[in-house]
Design a protein around this motif. Sequence first.
Motif, PDB file in Angstrom:
ATOM      1  N   ARG A  92     -99.759 -13.110 -73.889  1.00 34.92           N
ATOM      2  CA  ARG A  92    -100.879 -12.755 -73.014  1.00 34.92           C
ATOM      3  C   ARG A  92    -101.413 -11.366 -73.351  1.00 34.92           C
ATOM      4  O   ARG A  92    -102.627 -11.137 -73.387  1.00 34.92           O
ATOM      5  CB  ARG A  92    -100.447 -12.816 -71.541  1.00 34.92           C
ATOM      6  CG  ARG A  92    -100.254 -14.265 -71.068  1.00 34.92           C
ATOM      7  CD  ARG A  92     -99.898 -14.341 -69.615  1.00 34.92           C
ATOM      8  NE  ARG A  92    -100.951 -13.762 -68.808  1.00 34.92           N
ATOM      9  CZ  ARG A  92    -100.831 -13.472 -67.525  1.00 34.92           C
ATOM     10  NH1 ARG A  92     -99.688 -13.690 -66.899  1.00 34.92           N
ATOM     11  NH2 ARG A  92    -101.826 -12.959 -66.848  1.00 34.92           N
ATOM     12  N   ARG A  93    -100.507 -10.445 -73.610  1.00 36.04           N
ATOM     13  CA  ARG A  93    -100.938  -9.087 -73.966  1.00 36.04           C
ATOM     14  C   ARG A  93    -101.679  -9.082 -75.299  1.00 36.04           C
ATOM     15  O   ARG A  93    -102.676  -8.360 -75.463  1.00 36.04           O
ATOM     16  CB  ARG A  93     -99.745  -8.144 -74.019  1.00 36.04           C
ATOM     17  CG  ARG A  93     -99.218  -7.786 -72.672  1.00 36.04           C
ATOM     18  CD  ARG A  93     -98.161  -6.728 -72.773  1.00 36.04           C
ATOM     19  NE  ARG A  93     -97.662  -6.387 -71.449  1.00 36.04           N
ATOM     20  CZ  ARG A  93     -96.690  -5.520 -71.245  1.00 36.04           C
ATOM     21  NH1 ARG A  93     -96.109  -4.918 -72.271  1.00 36.04           N
ATOM     22  NH2 ARG A  93     -96.295  -5.252 -70.036  1.00 36.04           N
ATOM     23  N   ARG A 107    -105.255 -10.306 -74.796  1.00 40.32           N
ATOM     24  CA  ARG A 107    -106.121  -9.259 -74.223  1.00 40.32           C
ATOM     25  C   ARG A 107    -106.411  -8.169 -75.249  1.00 40.32           C
ATOM     26  O   ARG A 107    -107.494  -7.607 -75.289  1.00 40.32           O
ATOM     27  CB  ARG A 107    -105.469  -8.650 -72.985  1.00 40.32           C
ATOM     28  CG  ARG A 107    -105.778  -9.435 -71.740  1.00 40.32           C
ATOM     29  CD  ARG A 107    -105.352  -8.696 -70.502  1.00 40.32           C
ATOM     30  NE  ARG A 107    -104.072  -9.280 -70.100  1.00 40.32           N
ATOM     31  CZ  ARG A 107    -103.059  -8.610 -69.588  1.00 40.32           C
ATOM     32  NH1 ARG A 107    -103.167  -7.321 -69.396  1.00 40.32           N
ATOM     33  NH2 ARG A 107    -101.953  -9.209 -69.266  1.00 40.32           N
TER      34      ARG A 107
END
Length: 134
Positions: free
Chosen positions: A25-26, A29
């Motif tokens: 997820r990081r 982003r």
Amino acid sequence: MQVIADILLAAGAFGAGFYCFILSRRLKRFSDLEKGVGGAVAVLSAQVEDLTKIVDTARAAAGSSGAELQELTRKSESVAHRLELLIASFQDVAPAEEAPVQAPAPSPSPKTNKTPAPGLMFQRTAQGVEEAAS
């Protein structure tokens, strides 16, 4: 003992899986083209291309301006050389004897016999305003 080892192994696998999920997820982003570093890199890349075009245009303008300036400098040097020759030729010519030019004497105007009061610069006469005699 075997059961405890299997439980710890499963807990470790779940922990590693959770860590990978958070990490993915990081990274999404981070590489997002609108908000993350990927977007910043894309914007900076576009700005670098724009600046490169502007610098190329400025360089071309400076080159043409430099050429025009060299041409004008060459012309001004030739004109300066011709002026030096003209001045030198005028110095060789003897100056003509000229009579000094005298200003015409003012025609006498009918003045009143009054003497102006001290401190007056102008005196009113029948013909208009004249400068007072000091």
